[in-house]
Each structure stands twice: as structure tokens, then as C-alpha cells.
Design a protein around this motif. Structure first.
Motif, PDB file in Angstrom:
ATOM      1  N   ALA A  79     -34.746  12.204 -74.970  1.00 33.82           N
ATOM      2  CA  ALA A  79     -34.283  11.269 -74.465  1.00 33.82           C
ATOM      3  C   ALA A  79     -32.761  10.959 -74.180  1.00 33.82           C
ATOM      4  N   GLU A  80     -32.071  11.433 -75.107  1.00 35.81           N
ATOM      5  CA  GLU A  80     -30.627  11.105 -75.248  1.00 35.81           C
ATOM      6  C   GLU A  80     -29.877  12.236 -74.729  1.00 35.81           C
ATOM      7  N   GLU A  81     -30.407  13.664 -74.991  1.00 36.33           N
ATOM      8  CA  GLU A  81     -29.564  14.770 -74.415  1.00 36.33           C
ATOM      9  C   GLU A  81     -30.066  15.623 -73.651  1.00 36.33           C
ATOM     10  N   GLY A  82     -31.484  15.640 -73.290  1.00 38.47           N
ATOM     11  CA  GLY A  82     -32.223  16.311 -72.479  1.00 38.47           C
ATOM     12  C   GLY A  82     -32.871  17.240 -72.941  1.00 38.47           C
ATOM     13  N   PRO A  83     -34.073  17.997 -72.471  1.00 36.24           N
ATOM     14  CA  PRO A  83     -34.743  19.123 -72.955  1.00 36.24           C
ATOM     15  C   PRO A  83     -33.995  20.344 -73.186  1.00 36.24           C
ATOM     16  N   THR A  84     -32.756  20.604 -72.514  1.00 31.86           N
ATOM     17  CA  THR A  84     -32.231  21.832 -73.068  1.00 31.86           C
ATOM     18  C   THR A  84     -31.792  21.809 -74.402  1.00 31.86           C
ATOM     19  N   ALA A  85     -31.174  20.636 -74.829  1.00 36.26           N
ATOM     20  CA  ALA A  85     -30.574  20.602 -76.353  1.00 36.26           C
ATOM     21  C   ALA A  85     -31.926  20.784 -77.211  1.00 36.26           C
ATOM     22  N   ALA A  86     -33.042  20.049 -76.953  1.00 40.41           N
ATOM     23  CA  ALA A  86     -34.269  20.231 -77.639  1.00 40.41           C
ATOM     24  C   ALA A  86     -34.916  21.543 -77.645  1.00 40.41           C
ATOM     25  N   ALA A  87     -34.632  22.262 -76.481  1.00 49.47           N
ATOM     26  CA  ALA A  87     -35.285  23.871 -76.601  1.00 49.47           C
ATOM     27  C   ALA A  87     -34.300  24.545 -77.128  1.00 49.47           C
ATOM     28  N   THR A  88     -32.937  24.222 -77.441  1.00 50.71           N
ATOM     29  CA  THR A  88     -32.148  24.942 -78.271  1.00 50.71           C
ATOM     30  C   THR A  88     -32.635  25.224 -79.673  1.00 50.71           C
ATOM     31  N   VAL A  89     -33.052  23.760 -80.229  1.00 50.90           N
ATOM     32  CA  VAL A  89     -33.630  23.563 -81.472  1.00 50.90           C
ATOM     33  C   VAL A  89     -34.708  24.686 -81.748  1.00 50.90           C
ATOM     34  N   GLY A  90     -35.579  24.769 -80.776  1.00 51.09           N
ATOM     35  CA  GLY A  90     -36.569  25.673 -80.875  1.00 51.09           C
ATOM     36  C   GLY A  90     -36.164  26.987 -81.311  1.00 51.09           C
ATOM     37  N   TYR A  91     -35.246  27.476 -80.783  1.00 50.22           N
ATOM     38  CA  TYR A  91     -34.754  28.984 -80.863  1.00 50.22           C
ATOM     39  C   TYR A  91     -34.321  29.171 -82.321  1.00 50.22           C
ATOM     40  N   LEU A  92     -33.894  27.971 -82.928  1.00 47.05           N
ATOM     41  CA  LEU A  92     -33.434  27.954 -84.385  1.00 47.05           C
ATOM     42  C   LEU A  92     -34.572  27.925 -85.308  1.00 47.05           C
ATOM     43  N   LEU A  93     -35.629  27.559 -85.205  1.00 42.00           N
ATOM     44  CA  LEU A  93     -36.712  27.387 -85.962  1.00 42.00           C
ATOM     45  C   LEU A  93     -37.118  28.744 -87.032  1.00 42.00           C
ATOM     46  N   PRO A  94     -37.412  29.766 -86.215  1.00 47.37           N
ATOM     47  CA  PRO A  94     -37.620  31.098 -87.054  1.00 47.37           C
ATOM     48  C   PRO A  94     -36.510  31.373 -87.734  1.00 47.37           C
ATOM     49  N   VAL A  95     -35.383  31.468 -87.358  1.00 45.63           N
ATOM     50  CA  VAL A  95     -34.221  31.569 -88.322  1.00 45.63           C
ATOM     51  C   VAL A  95     -34.115  30.666 -89.427  1.00 45.63           C
ATOM     52  N   VAL A  96     -34.343  29.602 -89.385  1.00 42.80           N
ATOM     53  CA  VAL A  96     -34.331  28.747 -90.531  1.00 42.80           C
ATOM     54  C   VAL A  96     -35.451  28.980 -91.363  1.00 42.80           C
ATOM     55  N   SER A  97     -36.747  29.257 -90.853  1.00 38.45           N
ATOM     56  CA  SER A  97     -38.179  29.506 -91.690  1.00 38.45           C
ATOM     57  C   SER A  97     -37.541  30.787 -92.533  1.00 38.45           C
ATOM     58  N   VAL A  98     -37.252  31.877 -91.880  1.00 35.26           N
ATOM     59  CA  VAL A  98     -36.649  33.071 -92.483  1.00 35.26           C
ATOM     60  C   VAL A  98     -35.674  32.864 -93.765  1.00 35.26           C
ATOM     61  N   GLY A  99     -34.618  31.993 -93.301  1.00 38.15           N
ATOM     62  CA  GLY A  99     -33.542  31.843 -94.322  1.00 38.15           C
ATOM     63  C   GLY A  99     -34.203  31.059 -95.429  1.00 38.15           C
ATOM     64  N   LEU A 100     -34.969  30.164 -95.350  1.00 34.32           N
ATOM     65  CA  LEU A 100     -35.213  29.260 -96.296  1.00 34.32           C
ATOM     66  C   LEU A 100     -36.386  30.211 -97.348  1.00 34.32           C
ATOM     67  N   GLY A 101     -37.182  30.801 -96.365  1.00 40.31           N
ATOM     68  CA  GLY A 101     -38.006  31.646 -97.210  1.00 40.31           C
ATOM     69  C   GLY A 101     -37.501  32.757 -98.271  1.00 40.31           C
ATOM     70  N   ALA A 102     -36.347  33.155 -97.855  1.00 40.19           N
ATOM     71  CA  ALA A 102     -35.621  34.023 -98.643  1.00 40.19           C
ATOM     72  C   ALA A 102     -34.792  33.371 -99.716  1.00 40.19           C
ATOM     73  N   LEU A 103     -33.921  32.236 -99.297  1.00 38.56           N
ATOM     74  CA  LEU A 103     -33.281  31.600-100.186  1.00 38.56           C
ATOM     75  C   LEU A 103     -34.146  30.629-101.356  1.00 38.56           C
ATOM     76  N   VAL A 104     -35.179  30.172-101.001  1.00 41.66           N
ATOM     77  CA  VAL A 104     -35.890  29.146-101.814  1.00 41.66           C
ATOM     78  C   VAL A 104     -37.147  29.939-102.552  1.00 41.66           C
ATOM     79  N   LEU A 105     -37.807  30.786-101.847  1.00 40.25           N
ATOM     80  CA  LEU A 105     -38.898  31.711-102.813  1.00 40.25           C
ATOM     81  C   LEU A 105     -38.580  32.983-102.659  1.00 40.25           C
ATOM     82  N   GLY A 106     -37.525  33.543-102.411  1.00 42.74           N
ATOM     83  CA  GLY A 106     -37.130  35.006-102.882  1.00 42.74           C
ATOM     84  C   GLY A 106     -37.756  36.053-101.963  1.00 42.74           C
TER      85      GLY A 106
END
Length: 333
Positions: A234-261
Motif C-alpha cells: 500500500a505504501e511503497e508499491g508491489p515492486t518493493a514487495a516483489a523484491t522481498v520475495g526474492y530474499l525469502l529463499p536466501v533467508v531460509s537457506v541462511g537460517l537453516g545453516a546458522l540455526v540448525l546446522g
């Protein structure tokens, strides 16, 4: 809060959903219970937000019927499949396979005739995206490949999101006068539909850590991320939200490695990169007009191309957003 900070917080909350699913499984919860509690807590959060915004749940049977179909394909089924898949597959890999949803959406759009014939660039992106999945699965690698029922369940969850987006684009788009209430209603329906899933898997000794993990999954990684995603669009437009989408797999891989080994293998990282490049190539290129260049002043009708586990938000999450149905949209697992 700056735009970059907001995107980082949303990506962290959204992408952490796969981690909380894995912890819940490790601490004794079954896929059925994870799915039910996640839907119920996400619905509770959205109901509170809807009441605070003065929005009411829909009252007509036709809307509830459509929401029931959307809830099955966008929440109950994929949430269950993600939990089933992560019984045998790392949480980071689950996040990467979730990123294939736009590829399935494109295939469904082509089959239904809602997508124009592919030009060379988008066709190459589609092929490249699924080639990345093949790299991750590595069926040629005996003993170290990921070809299993769990991995196929994760792909099934991503495909289910795509089916939901196609249905919602036709049946629910344009009904977003009360988006928080509509999404709360959808997760309420998903809660009811998830009840039969309690029969899946054997009961284990549930720990307090498992209960805390599923609570965070439902409240933060499902309910709250929907609200934050809504605000960002609503405040920044769908392009900004789409950018978040591309970060999700990076976050999931990083957290899996750091927290769960979890092992951070070169094959998974390479496959993730290939999938994301392929998804990027499949996104249609549109020249924005004057209205398209302006900041969105209200709820947009399209969301991130890469749903999360709430999607969504997820919707993804991210339960899927009833008012943001679009073939190229998440929510959260």
C-alpha cells in the motif's frame, strides 16, 4: 523505518517460516497439528487487525464458498505439504523449492490461455528455472540426491499455491474492500479444512520449544507478515514487495545453516541461483505509465512473485491474500 529496513524485517519474518516448521517437527509436533495451529493463530491475528480497522467478515455464502476453495489450495494443502516435506528435507531447501511457484503459475496460465505465448526470454527463464530444480534434486547422484517423497511434497506445495493464484485471480479479484477481513475469513476456512490433517503422522513427545516454534510460525510468520506485506504494498508499491520475495529463499537457506546446522552445499546454492534467475526472466516486462510510476496510494491488486510460507502471506504466507490474487504473486509456506 526506512524502506530497506522494512524489507529486511519482512523477509526475515517471512523466510523464517521454514525454520519454525522444522523446529516444530523436531520437537514432536506432527504435520497435521502444525498446519491446524498455524492457520488458527494466523486467523486470530488477522481477526484482531480486521476488528481494529473496522472490517467485517463476509456474510454471503457465495464469497465463503470461493474463500473455501482458495483456503484449501492456498493454505490448508500447501501448509500441510510443507510440513510433510520438511520431515525429510532441510528447511533451507524447502525455501528454495517454494521459490518455484511463479514457474508453476506461468505453466498454469499458459494451459488456461491467460498467458500470451512465450517469447524467447521468458521461455528461456521457464526452462532455466526448472533446470535449477533439477540441479537441486540431482537424480543422477546416487545417495546424495534429493529425489524423495518429501521433496516432491514441497514441489506440490508450490504448485498448489500457483493453482490458488489462478483461481483467486478469476473468482476473488476485485473483492478487496475489506482485505484484512477477507484474509481472516480465508484462514478461518483453512483452519476447518485442516482438521482432517490431524490424522497424518504419529504423535510424539511435544516440547515447550516445539509449542513456541509453532506459535511464532502462526502469529509472526503467518499473521503478522501478511499485515506487514499489506502495508508495504500500500505504501511503497508491489515492486518493493516483489523484491522481498526474492530474499525469502536466501533467508531460509541462511537460517537453516546458522540455526540448525544444515549443510550449505554448493549444489543447493547453485540451484537456488539458477531458479531465481529463471524466475526473474519469466516476469513480464511492462513499461509503466504515469500512474504506474506513482506511489501506490491504496491496496494493490498484485503481490510478490515469490510467495512465502504464509505466503504469504503467505501470504503467503503468508496466507495468500484474497484481495491480491494474481498469477505471478505468496504468501508464507
Amino acid at each position: 523505518m526506512t524502506s530497506a529496513t522494512r524489507m529486511g524485517v519482512l523477509a526475515l519474518l517471512w523466510g523464517s517460516g521454514f525454520l519454525w516448521i522444522k523446529i516444530s517437527l523436531n520437537e514432536g509436533l506432527t504435520p497435521g497439528w502444525i498446519t491446524l495451529v498455524r492457520c488458527a493463530l494466523g486467523a486470530a491475528v488477522l481477526l484482531v487487525l480486521a476488528c481494529a480497522a473496522g472490517q467485517r467478515l463476509p456474510r454471503d455464502r457465495a464469497t465463503w464458498g470461493r474463500l473455501g476453495v482458495a483456503a484449501f489450495f492456498c493454505n490448508a494443502l500447501p501448509f500441510l505439504l510443507f510440513s510433510v516435506g520438511e520431515q525429510t528435507v532441510d528447511s533451507g531447501v524447502a525455501g528454495v523449492l517454494n521459490a518455484t511457484t511463479p514457474l508453476w503459475s506461468l505453466l498454469i496460465g499458459l494451459a488456461l490461455g491467460t498467458e500470451r505465448p512465450l517469447r524467447a526470454g521468458r521461455a528461456a527463464g521457464l526452462g532455466l528455472g526448472f533446470a535449477g530444480v533439477l540441479v537441486i534434486f540431482a537424480p543422477w547422484s546416487h545417495g546424495s540426491g534429493l529425489t524423495s517423497w518429501g521433496a516432491l511434497a514441497l514441489l506440490g506445495a508450490s504448485a498448489s499455491y500457483a493453482v490458488a493464484f489462478a483461481y483467486m485471480a478469476r473468482r476473488l479479484a476485485g473483492r478487496g474492500t475489506a482485505p484484512l477481513a477477507l484474509s481472516a475469513a480465508q484462514l478461518l476456512a483453512a483452519t476447518g479444512l485442516s482438521t482432517p490433517a490431524l490424522a497424518t503422522g504419529g504423535a510424539g513427545a511435544v516440547t515447550w520449544e516445539g509449542l513456541l516454534a509453532v506459535a511464532v510460525l502462526g502469529v509472526l510468520a503467518t499473521g503478522l507478515t501478511f499485515h506487514l506485506n499489506y502495508r508495504m504494498i500500500a505504501e511503497e508499491g508491489p515492486t518493493a514487495a516483489a523484491t522481498v520475495g526474492y530474499l525469502l529463499p536466501v533467508v531460509s537457506v541462511g537460517l537453516g545453516a546458522l540455526v540448525l546446522g544444515e549443510p550449505l552445499t554448493a549444489r543447493v546454492v547453485a540451484g537456488m541461483a539458477v531458479v531465481l534467475v529463471g524466475v526473474g526472466l519469466t516476469r513480464p516486462r511492462r513499461r509503466p505509465g504515469p500512474a504506474g510510476r506513482a506511489r501506490t496510494n491504496g491496496p494493490a491488486r498484485s503481490g510478490p512473485g515469490l510467495p512465502g510460507p504464509t505466503g504469504s502471506g503467505s501470504a503467503g504466507s503468508r496466507g495468500c491474500r484474497a484481495d491480491q490474487a494474481a498469477p505471478d504473486r505468496r504468501d508464507t509456506p
